[in-house]
Design an enzyme around this catalytic site. Structure first.
Site, PDB file in Angstrom:
ATOM      1  CD  GLU A  64      -2.831  -1.243   2.202  1.00  0.00           C
ATOM      2  OE1 GLU A  64      -2.845  -0.277   2.971  1.00  0.00           O
ATOM      3  OE2 GLU A  64      -3.828  -2.147   2.078  1.00  0.00           O
ATOM      4  CD  GLU A  75      -5.023 -11.255  -5.357  1.00  0.00           C
ATOM      5  OE1 GLU A  75      -4.308 -10.170  -5.031  1.00  0.00           O
ATOM      6  OE2 GLU A  75      -5.896 -11.672  -5.210  1.00  0.00           O
ATOM      7  CB  CYS A 112      -9.882  -6.811  -6.970  1.00  0.00           C
ATOM      8  SG  CYS A 112      -8.086  -5.985  -8.015  1.00  0.00           S
TER       9      CYS A 112
END
Ligand code: THU
Length: 161
Positions: A64, A75, A112
């Protein structure tokens, strides 16, 4: 007008102990790898571990940033590492788990949308399915036989021909 149905088959195991040994090992490594995530904003640490076709393992964790949109999912960190370390080698399986400092980790999470697109590109590039082994730190385990099952009608290079 025709109606069409999209469906796919996946496996659900009651726990990590019900998996084949190789899959259980990969998932255990993914669970351990959540510790290496850098997730000071979401406190949601994702760990991924790939088994490559040459038998090597490659890891990824979410990274992050104070500028939130810059953050990268586990991923895609993994796919970038795999492509850099072993640019000629297909990925057989990826195990993905997470540690949620604010809640439970007892059910699978699925990648996602952006990561699904990246996974599908990798499958197309190597013409090889990537199995996804998805689970929390405990509880049931979902195994999806090919990442593109998660992205029906996705855009690909074929569409630009
Ligand atoms: N995240 C992943 O790394 N993989 C997923 O499949 C879902 C979400 C990360 C992104 C962000 O750092 C945090 O988890 C919360 O969304």
């Amino acid at each position: 007008m025709d109606q069409h149905t999209f469906q796919f088959t996946y496996e659900m195991y009651p726990s990590i102990d019900a998996l084949a040994e190789a899959d259980a090992n990969l998932l255990r490594l993914a669970i351990q790898n959540t510790k290496n995530a850098y997730a000071p904003y979401s406190h949601f640490q994702v760990g991924a571990m790939a088994l490559m076709a040459n038998g090597k393992m490659v890891s990824g964790t979410n990274q992050e940033n104070a500028s939130y949109p810059i953050g990268i999912c586990a991923e895609r960190v993994l796919l970038s590492a795999a492509s850099s370390l072993y640019p000629e080698v297909a990925i057989e399986s990826i195990a993905i788990s997470y540690h949620n400092a604010k809640g439970k980790s007892d059910r699978p999470i699925t990648p996602c949308g952006i990561c699904r697109q990246s996974l599908v590109e990798y499958e197309a590039r190597f013409k090889h399915p990537i199995r996804l082994i998805l689970a929390g730190e405990e509880g049931r385990v979902m195994v999806i036989p090919k990442a593109d099952r998660l992205l029906p009608f996705g855009f690909s290079a074929e569409d630009m021909k």
